[in-house]
Each structure stands twice: as C-alpha cells, then as structure tokens.
Design an enzyme around this catalytic site. Structure first.
Site, PDB file in Angstrom:
ATOM      1  N   ASP A  93       0.883  -1.161   0.000  1.00 14.22           N
ATOM      2  CA  ASP A  93       0.000   0.000   0.000  1.00 14.22           C
ATOM      3  C   ASP A  93       0.926   1.217   0.000  1.00 14.22           C
ATOM      4  O   ASP A  93       1.527   1.546   1.026  1.00 14.22           O
ATOM      5  CB  ASP A  93      -0.887  -0.053   1.256  1.00 14.22           C
ATOM      6  CG  ASP A  93      -1.687   1.227   1.482  1.00 14.22           C
ATOM      7  OD1 ASP A  93      -1.634   2.137   0.628  1.00 14.22           O
ATOM      8  OD2 ASP A  93      -2.366   1.311   2.533  1.00 14.22           O
ATOM      9  N   GLU A 124      -7.288   0.503  -4.558  1.00 13.39           N
ATOM     10  CA  GLU A 124      -7.318   0.401  -3.087  1.00 13.39           C
ATOM     11  C   GLU A 124      -8.662  -0.119  -2.576  1.00 13.39           C
ATOM     12  O   GLU A 124      -8.681  -0.999  -1.707  1.00 13.39           O
ATOM     13  CB  GLU A 124      -6.976   1.761  -2.464  1.00 13.39           C
ATOM     14  CG  GLU A 124      -5.494   2.077  -2.636  1.00 13.39           C
ATOM     15  CD  GLU A 124      -5.152   3.548  -2.484  1.00 13.39           C
ATOM     16  OE1 GLU A 124      -6.026   4.332  -2.055  1.00 13.39           O
ATOM     17  OE2 GLU A 124      -4.013   3.934  -2.801  1.00 13.39           O
ATOM     18  N   LYS A 152       2.831  11.030  -3.614  1.00 13.38           N
ATOM     19  CA  LYS A 152       1.748  10.407  -4.365  1.00 13.38           C
ATOM     20  C   LYS A 152       0.881  11.457  -5.068  1.00 13.38           C
ATOM     21  O   LYS A 152       0.306  11.198  -6.124  1.00 13.38           O
ATOM     22  CB  LYS A 152       0.908   9.589  -3.383  1.00 13.38           C
ATOM     23  CG  LYS A 152      -0.101   8.674  -4.028  1.00 13.38           C
ATOM     24  CD  LYS A 152      -0.646   7.728  -2.977  1.00 13.38           C
ATOM     25  CE  LYS A 152      -1.779   6.895  -3.483  1.00 13.38           C
ATOM     26  NZ  LYS A 152      -2.268   5.974  -2.456  1.00 13.38           N
ATOM     27  N   ASP A 156     -13.062   5.680   2.374  1.00 15.94           N
ATOM     28  CA  ASP A 156     -11.645   5.772   2.754  1.00 15.94           C
ATOM     29  C   ASP A 156     -11.295   7.199   3.176  1.00 15.94           C
ATOM     30  O   ASP A 156     -11.181   8.095   2.333  1.00 15.94           O
ATOM     31  CB  ASP A 156     -10.795   5.325   1.545  1.00 15.94           C
ATOM     32  CG  ASP A 156      -9.302   5.316   1.856  1.00 15.94           C
ATOM     33  OD1 ASP A 156      -8.899   5.852   2.899  1.00 15.94           O
ATOM     34  OD2 ASP A 156      -8.543   4.778   1.025  1.00 15.94           O
TER      35      ASP A 156
END
Ligand code: AMP
Length: 610
Positions: free
Chosen positions: A10, A172, A71, A194
């Site tokens: 992850d 994800e 990211k 999330d």
C-alpha cells in the site's frame, strides 16, 4: 517463506506498508517494535537519504529537503498541480513531457524516483522480516480507484526503479474488499469509504463471480483527518489568545507542538469522552483545557457531512440508492473517529465493516491478490457454518458460549449477564473463539468495555450481550445495559488468520480435555456461587446477626470458615457440600429476615387487605 513470494504494497500519501500472504492468511510486515506504517517521507541531508519516521521527525528543521505526499505528484503536470504548489514546502519544477520534478538540493528528481526510494525501503524491510536472505523481486501495488492511466503507469515505473516487477496494480477499494473476503460474494454492491490524513474517497464496487468492477468513485484529495486537527488547533489558538493576549505569536516550535497536541487529542477522543490539553507557552504560562467528544464532534460535523455528500454523489453516479449497498467497508485512520462511523452507518443504513485495522486493510488486500497470483491457496474456511464456537469470558475465567460451532451463518444470539460488585459502573467484555471451557484455552478475538453504567447493587444491572455473525463471517458484538440504555460494541473477523488445520486442532483438543474442562468450569461456577452465598451471609449478619443464639452463631461461623477454605481448593464436591452446610447454618438468619419483611408489609395495611 516460498520463492514465489510477492509483496503486497500500500503506497500511501501519508504512510506506506506491506503485507505477504502466508498459509494462514495475509500478514502485515512489522519492524521489531511491531510498527507496520512507514511514513511516506524522504529526507535528504548531508548526502544521506532517510525514509520513514526518522525523516518525518526532522521535517521541521529541514523543510526544503524533506519530501512528502509524493503520491500527489505522480503522473501530474504543472498545470494539474497549481492548487498544491503553495501547500508543499519543497521546490516543484517542470519536468520533461509536461510532467513535474522536485528540486532536491539542486538535483531534479521525478515523482517516480522519489516513490521508488520509499518502495525500496519497504522492500528491504520486508526482506529483513521474511528472513530468507533472498531478494523479494515482485509486488502488487495499490492505487486509488480514481488514478488515471498516467498515474498508474508512474506507479508501475516507480516499482521498476525500486527493483520490483509490478505483477499487478490494483485499486485500493478492491484491495479493502478482498481483505474482507468479499470477492466470495455471489453478486453484491459494496461501498468503500476511505478517509485518511489528507485525502478522502468513496468507491462503489460491484462484485460478481470473484471479479470487482468500480461503478463510481468520488472524493476530495484535500479532505481528511488533518482538517479535524486544524479545527482543534484553531480552537486552541483562539482560546490561548483570549486568555493570554491577542498579540501572542506562536513560534514554529509551539505551532508544531499544537499540531501534535491536536492530533493526539483527536485520537484520544476516539475512545474517551474527554481529553485534556496542556500547552506550555514560556514564561511560566500554561494553557490547560479539557475538550469533550461532543465539542469535537460539533467541530468535525461539517467535514464529515462533506464526505457523506460525496457518498450520495457516488451512489447517484452508480445509479444506486443506499438500500442497494450490501456492505460498507471502512478504510483509513480517520474512520476510527466515532462520528465518521455513525454518520456513515446512518447514511447507508447498515453497520460498516471496521473489524480489520483501517490502516492495514489495503496492504492486507494487496497481499491476498499477491497470494492469488503466486498460487498460494487462500484460507478457505467454510463460511456457511461457523467453524468454532464464539462466546465471552465470564467471572472467574470461564467461557459463556453464545454461538455454538457449526451454527449456520448468518446467526444471532443474545444472553443477559449482570454485575458481581456493588456500584460497578463498567463491564469488560472479552470475546473468545474455541471449544474449550476456560478463557485461557480459547483464542482471544477482542475486548471492549461497557462504561457509564449507573451505580447499582450487584446483580441489578442487566447487561445484554448480542452476537451477530453475518454471512461473511464478520462478528459484531454489542453490549447494552437494559436499565440505563448504555451501549458499546466491537466488530471482529473471527476466521481471520486461522487455517483449516488450526481449527481442527482446536476442536480435537477440546475432545481431549473435555472431562478436565468440565470440572474446571464447574469449579468456577461453584466458586462464584459460594462467593455470592458468603456475601449474602455477611450482609445478613450485619442487619440481623443478633437473632442468632450463641450456638447457631458458632455453627454459622464454622460453616463459613469451612466454605472459604474449600472454595480455595479444587474439589468440586467438597465446595458443593460446604455450600449446603453454610446455607443450612444461615437458615435462622434468612427466616428472621423474611419475618421482618413480612411484618413490615403487613404493618402498613389494614387487616382487610391481607
Ligand atoms: P491514513 O492516511 O489512513 O494513515 O490516516 C491517517 C489519519 O488518521 C491521520 O489524520 C490520523 O490522525 C488519523 N487517525 C489515526 N488513528 C486515529 C484514531 N484512533 N482516531 C482518530 N483519527 C485517527
């Protein structure tokens, strides 16, 4: 560890972590202190590159050479990043082919190269933990569902630069659903919510025949737990200023301390009803403030409401309504905030899945996918029946079983318990799995506490414990004190990490120890019962002791002494007998008390009423 090991990674905006598939299920890679999260932060200092917590700890002293949130840069152009350039303290410059680079002490580095530094660190940590001395060369890496092709490609490239063959890039939310085994659903719609530190997204998935399809995804790449921290920082700075003077300035060290206090307070308020903050302001001045969960929730509401608006939008895009969603899965550290769970539950009209650690669930799912690709057979526990009994620990270390093994799922069971001590305001609930009669011989699945029970005499509170095992093997345990309405709950994945062999050996052991266990359980029950009798005798002696003749008193004292001694021993029959003797010896006391209750009742009435 097998040669065909594939790492599940992850690669997060704030933190990264990895997991591997083992024969017992997916397992998180942890360092020797048990930590799994590696902050996605890279520090460049005096020719040395550091990654993780150490880099994060020195971010304040070294702002321009500390790179985080890489990211956010992956696969982006300068134009895409106009909003983010101001908030990131390091130098972002145009790269080749309409991409961006980070200028690190005069050297241009691509987001792929920077991510590769994090990936390499994760890979090295995993190689140390797996201990085979072999290099791990393959990985499954997760990306948000909304990542476009260039962002996915950039992630692949980062893996390659780190020396990893990226076998699969998976979404994800899909990984989160895989971690719960939801791919085994026939045909279902799943919402994956999330909420991390700085980003929020919700995805609506459909699973059919083991294949996931993303129906829609919505979110906000600038919304997360940091916003909740900021609300608390603002509250604190406003109050500090009004107490110590408007002109007060906050040097960087105090600002950093406030940020740390705010986050710690928020985290405490996830489990406590209030939390106290103390800030030293120099010159002997100290600001002290207790913040309640209600106060925090009123600050957090608007942020959580934004996330719910995104959920509504995602459902609309998917052409579905909340009633069409079969499961809600919670991901990201900020879903531990109770308000987030309650609002999500209210919107979707169902209890969200929270059993798996929300920080680790995506990596676990990536490892499941890695296991499938590597051909490692998954833990294939039957989910149509529960393989082991489920229950709670009762007084003295025995187990009260609520759901027996081989019960068909879904199933539900409730039982009412009480307290053993006068004025007891909390009850510990210890959830256990296994066939043995004593808690110490069963597998502990989790513990929680029911607090806030109003003080009552022992035995008066009625605590109803309910077990609800759903079709996916997720166990929800709730406890409610029926007189006061106080409630608490926990969610658990009972099958997680247990192989068929382990289940069989737990069942076989229970047969082997059946007699011994039964005696042990009986002894605990007898000890509890004799404790109750001894307490009752003690109470009666206080109120009505003078009714006894010296002979009766002597007999009772001897019986009590004998029962106390026998209950320390292991002989069930001896305790049982001593209980009977003590009960008999206490009879005159009991009779005297009954007479007094009767006469009080009769005294208050006319003869006609009797
Ligand atoms: P993630 O990006 O998923 O690692 O989530 C990080 C965010 O979760 C940060 O804002 C943390 O402050 C927050 N967080 C972690 N644990 C808790 C907790 N127990 N209660 C509330 N927020 C938490």
């Amino acid at each position: 560890m097998s040669d065909n090991l594939i790492l599940g990674i992850d690669l997060g905006t704030t933190n990264s972590l990895a997991a591997v598939m083992t024969s017992g299920g997916p397992e998180i890679i942890r360092d020797d202190r048990g930590a799994s999260l590696v902050p996605s932060v890279i520090a460049f200092s005096e020719g040395k590159v550091t990654v993780g917590q150490e880099a994060r700890d020195h971010a304040v002293e070294n702002p321009t050479a500390t790179v985080y949130s890489v990211k956010r840069l992956m696969g982006k152009s300068v134009e895409d990043l106009t909003n983010e350039m101001d908030v990131l303290p390091y130098d972002i410059v145009p790269g080749r082919h309409d991409t961006v680079c980070v200028n690190v002490q005069g050297r241009r580095m691509t987001p792929q190269e920077l991510s590769a530094i994090i990936l390499r660190d994760i890979k090295t940590r995993a190689e140390v933990v797996c201990g085979s001395g072999k290099e791990i060369s393959r990985a499954v890496i997760t990306v948000p569902a909304y990542f476009d092709d260039s962002q996915r490609q950039a992630t692949r490239d980062a893996g390659r630069i780190a020396g990893l063959e990226v076998c699969r890039i998976i979404n994800e939310p899909t990984a989160a659903a895989l971690a719960y085994g939801l791919d085994r659903n026939e045909d279902a719609c799943i919402a994956v919510y999330d909420l991390g530190g700085g980003t929020f997204d919700v995805s609506i998935l459909r699973v059919s025949g083991g294949v996931f399809e993303v129906l829609s995804t919505q979110g906000d790449t600038q919304l997360g737990g940091d916003d909740l921290d900021r609300e608390l920082i603002n509250l604190l700075t406003d109050e500090i200023r009004s107490e110590f003077g408007e002109e007060l300035t906050f040097p960087p060290a105090t600002r950093q301390a406030l940020r740390t206090f705010a986050e710690a307070t928020k985290i405490r308020l996830s489990t406590e009803l209030d939390a106290t903050v103390e800030v030293a302001l120099g010159g002997g001045r100290v600001f002290r403030r207790t913040i309640t969960r209600d106060e925090f929730e009123s600050l957090a509401t608007r942020w959580v409401d934004h996330t719910i608006e995104h959920c509504a939008r995602a459902l609309r895009d998917a052409g579905l309504g909340p009633q069409d969603i079969d499961q809600v899965v919670m991901v990201g550290g900020s879903t531990r905030v109770p308000l987030v769970c309650s609002k999500t539950k209210e919107f979707f009209g169902r209890e969200p899945y929270t059993a798996v650690n929300p920080d680790e669930i995506v990596a676990l799912g990536a490892a499941v996918q890695a296991g499938i690709l590597a051909g490692i057979k998954r833990d294939t526990l039957l989910l149509d029946v529960t393989p082991l009994s489920l229950g709670i620990e009762t007084l003295g270390g025995a187990v009260g079983k609520l759901i027996m093994r081989n019960s068909t799922v879904p199933c539900q069971a409730s039982e009412t318990f009480s307290t053993y001590v006068d004025g007891q305001t909390s009850v510990d609930i210890h959830v256990l799995q296994g066939e043995r009669e004593l808690a110490k011989d069963c597998r502990s699945l989790g513990k929680f506490q029911l607090t806030g029970i109003p003080p009552m005499p022992a035995g008066a509170p009625r605590v109803q414990v309910t077990f609800l095992l759903d079709a996916n093997g997720i166990l929800g345990v709730s406890a409610r004190e029926l007189r006061s309405g106080k409630a608490a709950s926990v969610q658990i994945t009972p099958a997680h990490g247990l192989t068929r062999d382990e289940v069989d050996s737990m069942v076989n052991e229970s047969y082997a120890h059946a007699m011994e266990d039964l005696n042990a359980h009986r002894l605990i029950d007898l000890r509890n019962e004799s404790e109750r009798i001894l307490k009752a005798i003690e109470k009666s002696l206080e109120t009505a002791g003078d009714v006894l003749t010296p002979g009766q008193r002597q007999a009772l004292d001897a019986a009590v002494g004998d029962l106390k001694a026998k209950r320390e021993g292991e002989d069930c029959d001896a305790v049982y007998e001593a209980m009977g003797v003590a009960n008999d010896a206490a009879m005159p006391l009991t009779e005297a008390q009954m007479d007094s209750v009767l006469s009080k009742t009769i005294k208050g009435r006319k003869m006609d009423d009797v």
